[in-house]
Write a protein that holds these residues in place. Structure first.
Motif, mmCIF file in Angstrom:
data_model
loop_
_atom_site.group_PDB
_atom_site.id
_atom_site.type_symbol
_atom_site.label_atom_id
_atom_site.label_comp_id
_atom_site.label_asym_id
_atom_site.label_seq_id
_atom_site.Cartn_x
_atom_site.Cartn_y
_atom_site.Cartn_z
ATOM 1 N N GLY A 60 0.806 -1.216 0.000
ATOM 2 C CA GLY A 60 0.000 0.000 0.000
ATOM 3 C C GLY A 60 0.833 1.257 0.000
ATOM 4 O O GLY A 60 1.710 1.448 -0.824
ATOM 5 N N VAL A 61 0.564 2.108 0.968
ATOM 6 C CA VAL A 61 1.267 3.380 1.086
ATOM 7 C C VAL A 61 2.460 3.193 2.023
ATOM 8 O O VAL A 61 2.502 3.747 3.124
ATOM 9 N N GLU A 62 3.407 2.368 1.601
ATOM 10 C CA GLU A 62 4.612 2.066 2.372
ATOM 11 C C GLU A 62 4.299 1.648 3.800
ATOM 12 O O GLU A 62 4.614 2.330 4.765
ATOM 13 N N GLU A 63 3.672 0.477 3.925
ATOM 14 C CA GLU A 63 3.362 -0.072 5.234
ATOM 15 C C GLU A 63 3.504 -1.588 5.185
ATOM 16 O O GLU A 63 3.593 -2.182 4.114
ATOM 17 N N LEU A 64 3.526 -2.209 6.348
ATOM 18 C CA LEU A 64 3.580 -3.666 6.428
ATOM 19 C C LEU A 64 2.234 -4.247 5.997
ATOM 20 O O LEU A 64 1.194 -3.600 6.139
ATOM 21 N N GLU A 65 2.255 -5.460 5.501
ATOM 22 C CA GLU A 65 1.026 -6.156 5.122
ATOM 23 C C GLU A 65 0.114 -6.197 6.343
ATOM 24 O O GLU A 65 0.543 -6.516 7.447
ATOM 25 N N GLU A 66 -1.162 -5.837 6.151
ATOM 26 C CA GLU A 66 -2.069 -5.575 7.273
ATOM 27 C C GLU A 66 -2.745 -6.783 7.901
ATOM 28 O O GLU A 66 -3.005 -6.780 9.093
ATOM 29 N N SER A 67 -3.049 -7.821 7.131
ATOM 30 C CA SER A 67 -3.864 -8.896 7.681
ATOM 31 C C SER A 67 -3.063 -9.937 8.477
ATOM 32 O O SER A 67 -3.575 -10.482 9.450
ATOM 33 N N GLU A 68 -1.822 -10.209 8.077
ATOM 34 C CA GLU A 68 -1.011 -11.198 8.795
ATOM 35 C C GLU A 68 0.222 -10.591 9.448
ATOM 36 O O GLU A 68 0.496 -10.842 10.610
ATOM 37 N N MET A 69 0.966 -9.792 8.685
ATOM 38 C CA MET A 69 2.246 -9.301 9.201
ATOM 39 C C MET A 69 2.071 -8.254 10.296
ATOM 40 O O MET A 69 2.769 -8.308 11.312
ATOM 41 N N GLU A 70 1.179 -7.316 10.112
ATOM 42 C CA GLU A 70 0.998 -6.262 11.127
ATOM 43 C C GLU A 70 0.590 -6.847 12.487
ATOM 44 O O GLU A 70 1.206 -6.507 13.504
ATOM 45 N N PRO A 71 -0.403 -7.744 12.536
ATOM 46 C CA PRO A 71 -0.727 -8.348 13.844
ATOM 47 C C PRO A 71 0.452 -9.148 14.428
ATOM 48 O O PRO A 71 0.671 -9.150 15.640
ATOM 49 N N PHE A 72 1.213 -9.805 13.569
ATOM 50 C CA PHE A 72 2.392 -10.555 13.998
ATOM 51 C C PHE A 72 3.402 -9.610 14.649
ATOM 52 O O PHE A 72 3.895 -9.863 15.746
ATOM 53 N N VAL A 73 3.690 -8.497 13.975
ATOM 54 C CA VAL A 73 4.659 -7.532 14.493
ATOM 55 C C VAL A 73 4.157 -6.912 15.800
ATOM 56 O O VAL A 73 4.934 -6.717 16.740
ATOM 57 N N GLN A 74 2.875 -6.641 15.889
ATOM 58 C CA GLN A 74 2.321 -6.097 17.135
ATOM 59 C C GLN A 74 2.548 -7.045 18.300
ATOM 60 O O GLN A 74 2.866 -6.617 19.412
ATOM 61 N N GLU A 75 2.404 -8.329 18.057
ATOM 62 C CA GLU A 75 2.641 -9.321 19.109
ATOM 63 C C GLU A 75 4.128 -9.391 19.461
ATOM 64 O O GLU A 75 4.494 -9.453 20.631
ATOM 65 N N VAL A 76 4.988 -9.367 18.454
ATOM 66 C CA VAL A 76 6.436 -9.426 18.678
ATOM 67 C C VAL A 76 6.918 -8.224 19.491
ATOM 68 O O VAL A 76 7.799 -8.355 20.349
ATOM 69 N N GLU A 77 6.327 -7.065 19.254
ATOM 70 C CA GLU A 77 6.716 -5.856 19.995
ATOM 71 C C GLU A 77 6.607 -6.053 21.511
ATOM 72 O O GLU A 77 7.346 -5.430 22.266
#
Length: 143
Positions: A60-77
Motif C-alpha cells: 500500500g502506502v509504504e506499510e507492512l502487510e495488514e492482515s497477517e504481518m501487522e498483527p504478527f509484528v504487534q505481538e512481537v513488539e
C-alpha cells in the motif's frame, strides 16, 4: 546446532527469496535456519530465541502487510526487548519509509537491530543483495 527462525510474509516471492538467502548465511555460520511464513511461527519459540529475522515487503502506502504481518509484528513488539533481530523486505516504489518506521518500532520496543538497520531491495533481490542477505544471516547467527 541451535536454530534461528526467519519469519516472513511474501506476496510475489521476492521476500521469500530474501528469507532463503538469510537462511543460507545462518547455515554457513553453523546454525540451523528455520524459514517460516509468519502464520506458522510459534511466538513461544521466538520468546525463547536470543535472536531472529523478520521480513515483509512494502504494501500500500509504504506499510507492512495488514492482515497477517501487522498483527504478527504487534505481538512481537511485546517481547522483543533485548533480542537481536534482522529486518528485511522488498518494495516496488517509494523510498523505504516503511522500513524506517519498522526499524523505529522495533528499537523503541527494545530490540537490537543487526547492522543497526533493515535490509531492503527494490523488486526481486539481485546477486549483490542476496550476498548482503547471506552476510546478514551469518551476523545474526553469530550473535
Amino acid at each position: 546446532m541451535s536454530k534461528v527462525i526467519v519469519a516472513y510474509w511474501s506476496q510475489t516471492g521476492n521476500t521469500e527469496a530474501m528469507a532463503d538467502a538469510i537462511a543460507k548465511g545462518i547455515e554457513e555460520a553453523g546454525k540451523q535456519p528455520e524459514v517460516l511464513e509468519v502464520s506458522k511461527v510459534s511466538f513461544e519459540d521466538l520468546k525463547e530465541a536470543t535472536g531472529f529475522a523478520m521480513g515483509c515487503p512494502s504494501m500500500g502506502v509504504e506499510e507492512l502487510e495488514e492482515s497477517e504481518m501487522e498483527p504478527f509484528v504487534q505481538e512481537v513488539e511485546k517481547f522483543v526487548s533485548g533480542k537481536n533481530i534482522a529486518l528485511f523486505g522488498s518494495y516496488g516504489w517509494g523510498d523505504g519509509e516503511w522500513m524506517r518506521n519498522w526499524e523505529e518500532r522495533m528499537t523503541s520496543a527494545g530490540a537490537n537491530l543487526v547492522d543497526g538497520k533493515g535490509l531492503i531491495c527494490q523488486e526481486a533481490p539481485d546477486d549483490t543483495v542476496l550476498d548482503e542477505l547471506k552476510k546478514l544471516g551469518k551476523k545474526l547467527a553469530s550473535i
